[in-house]
Motif scaffolding. Structure first.
Motif, mmCIF file in Angstrom:
data_model
loop_
_atom_site.group_PDB
_atom_site.id
_atom_site.type_symbol
_atom_site.label_atom_id
_atom_site.label_comp_id
_atom_site.label_asym_id
_atom_site.label_seq_id
_atom_site.Cartn_x
_atom_site.Cartn_y
_atom_site.Cartn_z
ATOM 1 N N ILE A 159 1.926 -1.427 -16.245
ATOM 2 C CA ILE A 159 1.721 -1.531 -14.803
ATOM 3 C C ILE A 159 1.470 -2.979 -14.373
ATOM 4 C CG2 ILE A 159 -0.781 -1.216 -14.870
ATOM 5 C CD1 ILE A 159 -0.563 0.617 -12.469
ATOM 6 N N PHE A 160 1.027 -3.802 -15.317
ATOM 7 C CA PHE A 160 0.696 -5.183 -14.973
ATOM 8 C C PHE A 160 1.927 -6.060 -14.739
ATOM 9 C CE2 PHE A 160 -3.289 -3.736 -16.839
ATOM 10 C CZ PHE A 160 -4.190 -4.214 -15.892
ATOM 11 N N TRP A 161 3.132 -5.520 -14.968
ATOM 12 C CA TRP A 161 4.336 -6.229 -14.570
ATOM 13 C C TRP A 161 4.422 -6.357 -13.047
ATOM 14 C CZ3 TRP A 161 7.311 -9.224 -17.335
ATOM 15 C CH2 TRP A 161 7.369 -9.046 -18.718
ATOM 16 N N GLN A 162 3.605 -5.594 -12.349
ATOM 17 C CA GLN A 162 3.580 -5.699 -10.886
ATOM 18 C C GLN A 162 2.767 -6.895 -10.385
ATOM 19 O OE1 GLN A 162 2.202 -2.037 -9.005
ATOM 20 N NE2 GLN A 162 4.287 -1.715 -8.293
ATOM 21 N N VAL A 163 1.964 -7.485 -11.237
ATOM 22 C CA VAL A 163 1.079 -8.563 -10.795
ATOM 23 C C VAL A 163 1.829 -9.690 -10.079
ATOM 24 C CG1 VAL A 163 -0.495 -10.382 -11.585
ATOM 25 C CG2 VAL A 163 -0.735 -8.046 -12.457
ATOM 26 N N PRO A 164 2.988 -10.156 -10.604
ATOM 27 C CA PRO A 164 3.681 -11.259 -9.911
ATOM 28 C C PRO A 164 4.025 -10.953 -8.457
ATOM 29 C CG PRO A 164 4.557 -11.009 -12.122
ATOM 30 C CD PRO A 164 3.643 -9.846 -11.890
ATOM 31 N N PRO B 82 -0.313 2.908 -17.284
ATOM 32 C CA PRO B 82 -1.546 2.373 -16.706
ATOM 33 C C PRO B 82 -2.618 2.037 -17.734
ATOM 34 C CG PRO B 82 -1.618 4.742 -16.604
ATOM 35 C CD PRO B 82 -0.337 4.389 -17.326
ATOM 36 N N ARG B 83 -2.307 2.181 -19.026
ATOM 37 C CA ARG B 83 -3.354 2.095 -20.045
ATOM 38 C C ARG B 83 -3.692 0.647 -20.398
ATOM 39 N NH1 ARG B 83 -0.715 5.188 -24.826
ATOM 40 N NH2 ARG B 83 0.904 3.721 -24.177
ATOM 41 N N VAL B 84 -5.001 0.401 -20.491
ATOM 42 C CA VAL B 84 -5.526 -0.850 -21.033
ATOM 43 C C VAL B 84 -6.581 -0.433 -22.042
ATOM 44 C CG1 VAL B 84 -6.705 -3.015 -20.568
ATOM 45 C CG2 VAL B 84 -5.127 -2.082 -18.877
ATOM 46 N N GLY B 85 -6.183 -0.354 -23.294
ATOM 47 C CA GLY B 85 -7.063 0.225 -24.307
ATOM 48 C C GLY B 85 -7.263 1.703 -23.999
ATOM 49 N N ALA C 120 -3.452 1.952 -7.199
ATOM 50 C CA ALA C 120 -3.866 1.225 -5.997
ATOM 51 C C ALA C 120 -4.739 0.016 -6.309
ATOM 52 C CB ALA C 120 -4.612 2.162 -5.052
ATOM 53 N N VAL C 121 -5.355 -0.017 -7.502
ATOM 54 C CA VAL C 121 -6.250 -1.121 -7.862
ATOM 55 C C VAL C 121 -5.474 -2.423 -8.019
ATOM 56 C CG1 VAL C 121 -7.751 -1.985 -9.702
ATOM 57 C CG2 VAL C 121 -8.026 0.330 -8.862
ATOM 58 N N LEU C 122 -4.161 -2.338 -8.267
ATOM 59 C CA LEU C 122 -3.367 -3.556 -8.443
ATOM 60 C C LEU C 122 -3.379 -4.438 -7.202
ATOM 61 C CD1 LEU C 122 -1.593 -4.442 -10.960
ATOM 62 C CD2 LEU C 122 -2.469 -2.103 -11.012
ATOM 63 N N SER D 222 0.815 -1.217 0.000
ATOM 64 C CA SER D 222 0.000 0.000 0.000
ATOM 65 C C SER D 222 0.851 1.270 0.000
ATOM 66 C CB SER D 222 -0.943 0.012 1.211
ATOM 67 O OG SER D 222 -0.209 -0.062 2.416
ATOM 68 N N THR D 223 2.166 1.124 -0.080
ATOM 69 C CA THR D 223 3.049 2.298 -0.065
ATOM 70 C C THR D 223 3.997 2.286 -1.268
ATOM 71 O OG1 THR D 223 4.534 1.114 1.468
ATOM 72 C CG2 THR D 223 2.909 2.607 2.438
ATOM 73 N N THR D 224 5.152 1.638 -1.127
ATOM 74 C CA THR D 224 6.160 1.694 -2.194
ATOM 75 C C THR D 224 5.711 0.972 -3.465
ATOM 76 O OG1 THR D 224 7.253 -0.201 -1.147
ATOM 77 C CG2 THR D 224 8.115 1.999 -0.648
ATOM 78 N N PHE D 225 4.904 -0.069 -3.342
ATOM 79 C CA PHE D 225 4.378 -0.712 -4.545
ATOM 80 C C PHE D 225 3.542 0.284 -5.352
ATOM 81 C CE2 PHE D 225 4.362 -5.569 -3.587
ATOM 82 C CZ PHE D 225 5.681 -5.500 -3.178
ATOM 83 N N VAL D 226 2.765 1.109 -4.649
ATOM 84 C CA VAL D 226 1.930 2.105 -5.325
ATOM 85 C C VAL D 226 2.796 3.196 -5.948
ATOM 86 C CG1 VAL D 226 0.090 3.808 -5.023
ATOM 87 C CG2 VAL D 226 -0.003 1.632 -3.783
ATOM 88 N N LEU D 227 3.843 3.622 -5.239
ATOM 89 C CA LEU D 227 4.768 4.619 -5.799
ATOM 90 C C LEU D 227 5.405 4.094 -7.080
ATOM 91 C CD1 LEU D 227 6.623 5.880 -2.590
ATOM 92 C CD2 LEU D 227 4.811 7.050 -3.865
ATOM 93 N N GLN D 228 5.772 2.842 -7.065
ATOM 94 C CA GLN D 228 6.362 2.220 -8.245
ATOM 95 C C GLN D 228 5.371 2.201 -9.409
ATOM 96 O OE1 GLN D 228 7.078 -2.118 -8.151
ATOM 97 N NE2 GLN D 228 9.231 -1.674 -8.609
ATOM 98 N N ALA D 229 4.130 1.828 -9.099
ATOM 99 C CA ALA D 229 3.104 1.730 -10.140
ATOM 100 C C ALA D 229 2.726 3.093 -10.704
ATOM 101 C CB ALA D 229 1.868 1.033 -9.586
ATOM 102 N N ASP D 230 2.822 4.145 -9.882
ATOM 103 C CA ASP D 230 2.443 5.488 -10.335
ATOM 104 C C ASP D 230 3.258 5.967 -11.526
ATOM 105 O OD1 ASP D 230 0.366 5.951 -8.585
ATOM 106 O OD2 ASP D 230 1.654 6.829 -7.034
#
Length: 561
Positions: A448-453, A353-356, A363-365, A341-349
């Motif tokens: 952003i979906f590289w964060q899923v693993p 983030p585009r999907v189509g 944060a949705v990840l 809920s902190t650094t993972f979100v900073l990384q994703a920001d």
């Protein structure tokens, strides 16, 4: 209250007869227990659906409706979450000491209903008030304190034979599963309702769900099989052991434990109401002095418990002392876990983030963490346990300490995975720079979906460690302290959040010197978030090493024959 206690004693008598009086009676009791536990799981799901519906989007309510600044709103949320992580200890103490688990759950469910009702009322344009909203919010935090009491009450429904213990272990898995389902529904569907249809409906639905939770819990009263009576204040009993041992510091404790003071009787129960006698252990021998009956004690009847304690009372304190190092290792685990809920979100920001034509909020990840838990719970229950049981011969497949240790290792892998992704993200940034969208949004050209693993790995760690903690603190606690000891998990989580915040402050101050942006600057593209993930991985490895020593030293609780 007295009528209910009478019903409880009758239920215990029926259970006792069923264990000796035929397979039909036994099946009837099992069906009743299963129905009661199912109601508790549904109840837990409803509560967490309501809680996450409120907490997930809370920062936006502060900013949009109460006109708070971003920092003020963030602090208000963290203060509220911190309060909700500490209050379970108060509810657990009340359950073990005075009210019992059933009545404590009922009381705090009603408090939740009032809290959600006040929050919903304050969301009305006519009644909108910051004071009213805060009042309702903190009533909800108080009402949400019953989680360790509810899990303990559910585990109480099972007996002590092998098949019942296996079902009890499975119950903890599904209890956490129901929590995850609630967080998924509350944090997605009901947050969408708040966004699309307004706060009044978005908060009104959780209020209705909280009412339904109360109704379901009360409706299941006849199905609940076991009720642990309150045994009085555990803090008082602990203080009595310490005082009595200090008073007798010059007394030599006998090598033969049979010479120590204990309650007479062949029923296996101790002098503490509803608590079985505990077998003597050789650890913390100094405390045995509290159970040595001296000539002065024999001359006074009855003897004050501040001078003479039973072996079971002494062993209660020993149980807590043995659990504390295990609990302490959970703090570092929680500190690493909170990165979702902190650094993972900073990384994703900073990532694409585009999907189509749709943009995925960073944060949705975290939904993939929840989905991972929902995948791993049945996988662990139906595949890992049977396989491990064949390999180890243990009833539960893995011991509670081994299960938690596996989670420690998995979370270390999650931190390494996040670090590897950060290295890859920085390389993409170095080669391609930042892309600028049509609306001026900048991002690294990496999905952003590289964060899923890393989220999926964290979810697996939760199933092993957090659920293992729930089972461990319940099972290893003395009978009359199970709610309080179960509350230690939430306390470790709260301290883990504080430890994570302190670690970030230390890292920023230590690395941002001489004009250097440090590891975690405002723009992480100028920093080294990968170094921070490596640090967390190293701390996790060190914590796991300490945990191995603690696990090797730990002796599992035994009841007296």
């Amino acid at each position: 209250m007295e009528q209910f206690r009478g019903q409880t004693m009758e239920a215990v008598e029926v259970e006792s007869k069923g264990s000796h009086g035929g397979e039909g009676d036994r099946r009837s009791i099992d069906r009743r227990s299963s129905w009661g536990c199912t109601l508790l799981l549904v109840n837990n799901c409803l509560q967490y659906t309501s809680y996450f519906a409120l907490s997930t989007n809370l920062v936006n309510y502060f900013m949009v409706e109460l006109h708070a600044g971003s920092k003020s709103a963030a602090n208000s949320v963290t203060n509220w979450v911190g309060t909700g992580s500490i209050t379970p200890l108060a509810a657990a103490f009340l359950a073990d000491s005075f009210l019992g688990r059933y009545w404590t759950i009922t009381l705090f469910l009603v408090i939740s209903v009032v809290g959600y009702g006040v929050v919903t009322a304050s969301a009305s344009a006519a009644l909108q008030s910051a004071v009213l909203f805060y009042a309702g919010l903190y009533l909800v935090a108080l009402g949400a304190a019953l989680s360790p009491v509810l899990s303990s009450f559910g585990a109480d429904q099972f007996g002590d034979d092998e098949s019942e213990r296996a079902r009890q272990s499975s119950f903890f898995n599904w209890f956490y599963f129901s929590l995850s389902v609630g967080s998924l529904v509350g944090g997605t569907v009901l947050v969408w309702v708040q966004t699309a249809h307004g706060w009044r409906l978005g908060y009104g639905i959780p209020a209705l769900l909280s009412v339904l939770a109360v109704a379901l819990f009360v409706a299941g009263t006849g199905a609940y099989r076991r009720h642990q009576p309150p045994g009085g204040s555990p803090l008082t009993r602990i203080a009595q052991v310490v005082v009595a041992a200090v008073r007798k510091c010059d007394v030599e404790a006998p090598d033969d434990a049979a010479l120590l003071h204990e309650r007479d009787g062949d029923d296996g129960m101790s002098a503490i109401q509803g608590s079985r006698r505990l077998a003597h252990t050789d650890q913390f021998r100094f405390l045995d002095k509290a159970a040595v009956e001296t000539a002065a004690d024999k001359g006074v009847q009855p003897v004050s418990p501040w001078r003479l304690c039973t072996v079971t009372q002494v062993e209660e304190l020993k149980c807590v002392l043995r659990m504390l190092p295990v609990w302490a290792c959970g703090i570092i685990f929680a500190a690493a876990y909170t990165q979702i809920s902190t650094t993972f979100v900073l990384q994703a920001d900073t990532m694409d983030p585009r999907v189509g034509g749709f943009r995925v909020p960073a944060a949705v990840l975290s939904v993939f963490d929840t989905l991972s838990v929902m995948l791993w719970v049945p996988l662990y229950d139906r595949a890992v346990v049977p396989l491990a049981r064949r390999l180890t011969g243990h009833r539960d497949g893995l011991t509670q300490l081994a299960r938690m240790g596996v989670g420690f290792v998995i979370l270390t892998i999650a931190m390494l995975t996040a670090g590897v992704l950060e290295v890859a993200r920085r390389r993409v940034l170095a080669h391609h720079g930042m892309f600028v969208d049509a609306d001026g949004t900048e991002y690294v050209p990496m999905s952003i979906f590289w964060q899923v693993p890393q989220y999926m790995v964290v979810g697996a760690a939760e199933v092993f460690t957090f659920i293992g903690q729930m089972e461990f603190f319940y099972d290893q606690a003395p009978d009359a302290m199970r709610s309080v000891c179960s509350g230690l998990s939430s306390a470790a989580y709260a301290l883990g959040n504080y430890a994570s915040s302190a670690l970030v402050v230390i890292v920023v101050r230590a690395t941002a010197r001489g004009g250097s942006p440090g590891w975690i600057p405002d723009d992480i593209n100028d920093g080294h978030l990968d170094y921070f993930f490596w640090l967390l991985a190293m701390l996790s490895v060190g914590n796991f090493g300490a945990y191995l020593l603690v696990a090797r030293w730990y002796n599992y609780k035994k009841t007296a024959d």
